[in-house]
Design an enzyme around this catalytic site. Structure first.
Site, PDB file in Angstrom:
ATOM      1  CG  ASP A  15      -0.538  -0.070   2.525  1.00 17.45           C
ATOM      2  OD1 ASP A  15       0.675  -0.349   2.703  1.00 17.45           O
ATOM      3  OD2 ASP A  15      -1.328   0.152   3.465  1.00 17.45           O
ATOM      4  CG  LEU A  59      -8.881  -9.393  11.998  1.00 12.30           C
ATOM      5  CD1 LEU A  59      -8.007 -10.392  12.721  1.00 12.30           C
ATOM      6  CD2 LEU A  59     -10.337  -9.743  12.203  1.00 12.30           C
ATOM      7  CB  SER A  80      -8.144  -3.462  16.813  1.00  6.02           C
ATOM      8  OG  SER A  80      -6.773  -3.445  17.129  1.00  6.02           O
ATOM      9  CB  SER A  81      -5.006   0.674  15.130  1.00  4.82           C
ATOM     10  OG  SER A  81      -4.531  -0.001  13.996  1.00  4.82           O
ATOM     11  CG  ASP A  88      -4.641  -1.204   8.087  1.00  7.16           C
ATOM     12  OD1 ASP A  88      -4.529  -2.042   7.179  1.00  7.16           O
ATOM     13  OD2 ASP A  88      -3.799  -1.045   8.980  1.00  7.16           O
ATOM     14  CE1 TYR A 116       3.226  -1.706   8.113  1.00 12.69           C
ATOM     15  CE2 TYR A 116       4.090   0.534   8.105  1.00 12.69           C
ATOM     16  CZ  TYR A 116       3.230  -0.411   7.598  1.00 12.69           C
ATOM     17  OH  TYR A 116       2.370  -0.081   6.579  1.00 12.69           O
TER      18      TYR A 116
HETATM   19  C1  GLA Z   1      -0.417  -2.811   8.337  1.00 15.43           C
HETATM   20  C2  GLA Z   1      -0.485  -1.371   7.864  1.00 15.43           C
HETATM   21  C3  GLA Z   1      -1.029  -1.290   6.435  1.00 15.43           C
HETATM   22  C4  GLA Z   1      -0.258  -2.214   5.484  1.00 15.43           C
HETATM   23  C5  GLA Z   1      -0.131  -3.606   6.084  1.00 15.43           C
HETATM   24  C6  GLA Z   1       0.784  -4.492   5.292  1.00 15.43           C
HETATM   25  O1  GLA Z   1      -1.691  -3.355   8.429  1.00 15.43           O
HETATM   26  O2  GLA Z   1      -1.294  -0.616   8.735  1.00 15.43           O
HETATM   27  O3  GLA Z   1      -0.977   0.046   5.984  1.00 15.43           O
HETATM   28  O4  GLA Z   1       0.987  -1.671   5.160  1.00 15.43           O
HETATM   29  O5  GLA Z   1       0.364  -3.568   7.423  1.00 15.43           O
HETATM   30  O6  GLA Z   1       0.300  -4.706   4.008  1.00 15.43           O
END
Ligand code: GLA
Length: 402
Positions: free
Chosen positions: A39, A127, A129-130, A197, A246
């Site tokens: 993304d 999933l 939640s945030s 998300d 991340y």
């Molecule tokens: C988390 C991030 C998303 C995306 C995924 C991995 O969920 O919040 O923006 O980068 O990881 O695809």
């Protein structure tokens, strides 16, 4: 509405504030079906909104103070509506404050309110939640102080109908809210995530997968129904995304993009990447290799879905996991084990880690008739090999937040 969860939010509100709430909103969790870490590279993702909801019950206050409680953590977070500061003792409230901060920056006026949060979206399980909390916060403010955003600014607010209901969102308004929630997460919370998300929680459609283009910011819906069920297996390993892994992966993607002189990894052809391998460090190349391949897989995955070829789609899910594990390196032994246990089940079409990784959960596509068999085998196998208890969670695809 998901009755138990609404009831819990109302009950918590009544117990905390001594009167019933006047507004109730909900936002669903999401599952990333295919397209891992694509993304924020302007890539493509397939996602689903699922029937695990976060509810917020609220009512306005006249003294300009905000008080929020959640059933997930003890304590009550209190602050004046114009003092939005992080509180290390209540990091969950940063998501609410981040949204309020972004609304303020866009010229949206709001005052004090009380709110009670209850979620059936498992926390730290992949999933999102945030995102459900971010989206539900924005919806709460819209219910309490109606606003409309266009082009990043407040515009004429929507009017309530005779029953007091606000009109449904347009796609443009949903996108504005998704971007606002993203800004809250990147600027206030500090996770440099992409739009997946927030878009998923807002644009979901029952029985459909979302084909999200993170460069054009468009969403297409493709039917996603068949003789299979969607099952989530939680590793029980919490993923602390904000803790750094991340953001580090994102930094590697960004530096690879720069060295390849591309606008984003979306623009990089597999052959161009291999021809320019020597200009990248090994980790930059591995991350770019994963993202470039994963974007291709989403394109092929979409084709398979539209052709109703779920067996082929499942193979792409397995391949996606292998790429995350071997190149992007955001899996962990427990997630790998869950995927291997699933692969050994005759009823499993595909399995992969879903979301950020480094813990969290896997998503599995399982033949409906073999669901019971699959679930029992997964629970038994995972407990035998890790000592951890795990109950697979069946998910239905639902509409986005409203
Ligand atoms: C988390 C991030 C998303 C995306 C995924 C991995 O969920 O919040 O923006 O980068 O990881 O695809």
């Amino acid at each position: 509405m998901n009755k138990i969860s609404v009831f819990e939010a109302q009950k918590l509100f009544q117990k905390t504030f001594g009167h019933p709430p006047v507004r109730l909103v909900r936002a669903p969790g999401r599952l990333e079906l295919l397209g891992n870490h694509t993304d924020y590279n302007e890539g493509l993702v397939l996602a689903l909104a699922v029937d695990k909801y976060l509810h917020i019950a609220s009512s306005p206050r006249s003294d300009g103070r905000i008080e929020i409680v959640t059933s997930a953590f003890p304590g009550r977070e209190k602050f004046p509506f114009d003092r939005l500061k992080k509180n290390p003792a209540a990091p969950w409230a940063d998501y609410v404050k981040g949204v309020l901060d972004q609304l303020r920056r866009r010229g949206v006026h709001f005052g004090g309110f009380n709110a009670a949060i209850h979620s059936s979206v498992p926390v730290g399980a992949g999933l999102s939640s945030s995102a459900a909390l971010l989206v539900a916060t924005a919806l709460t403010i819209r219910q309490l102080h109606p606003f409309r955003l266009l082009g990043g600014r407040r515009t004429t607010p929507p009017e309530r109908d005779a029953k007091g209901n606000l009109p449904p969102f347009t796609a443009a308004e949903r996108l504005e809210l998704a971007k606002l929630c993203l800004a809250a997460e990147t600027q206030f919370v500090g996770l440099q995530c992409g739009l997946l998300d927030q878009i998923s929680s807002l644009f979901g459609k029952a029985y459909h997968a979302m084909e999200i283009d993170c460069r054009e910011h468009t969403v297409r819906h493709a039917p996603f129904v068949g003789e299979f069920a969607i099952v989530v297996c939680q590793s029980g390993v919490p993923h602390e995304l904000a803790a750094g892994e991340y953001n580090q992966r994102r930094a590697l993607c960004d530096s690879a993009t720069k060295k390849l002189q591309a606008k984003a990894l979306r623009s990089v052809e597999p052959r161009y990447l291999s021809a320019n391998k020597s200009s990248l460090t090994e980790r930059e190349h591995q991350c770019a290799y994963h993202v470039v391949g994963e974007i291709q897989r989403v394109i092929f995955g979409e084709r398979a879905l539209r052709a109703g070829d779920f067996a082929q789609f499942g193979q792409f899910m397995f391949q996606s996991h292998e790429s995350s594990r071997d190149f992007f390196k955001n899996s962990c032994p427990e997630l790998d084990l869950l995927v291997e246990l699933a692969r050994a089940q005759p009823g499993c079409l595909g399995a992969r880690l879903t979301g950020g990784g480094f813990g969290g959960a896997t998503i599995n596509l399982v033949e409906r008739l073999r669901l019971e068999e699959f679930s029992c085998a997964m629970t038994a196998g995972y407990e035998r090999l890790t000592g951890r208890k795990m109950t697979p969670l069946r998910c239905e695809i639902v509409d986005g937040a409203e």
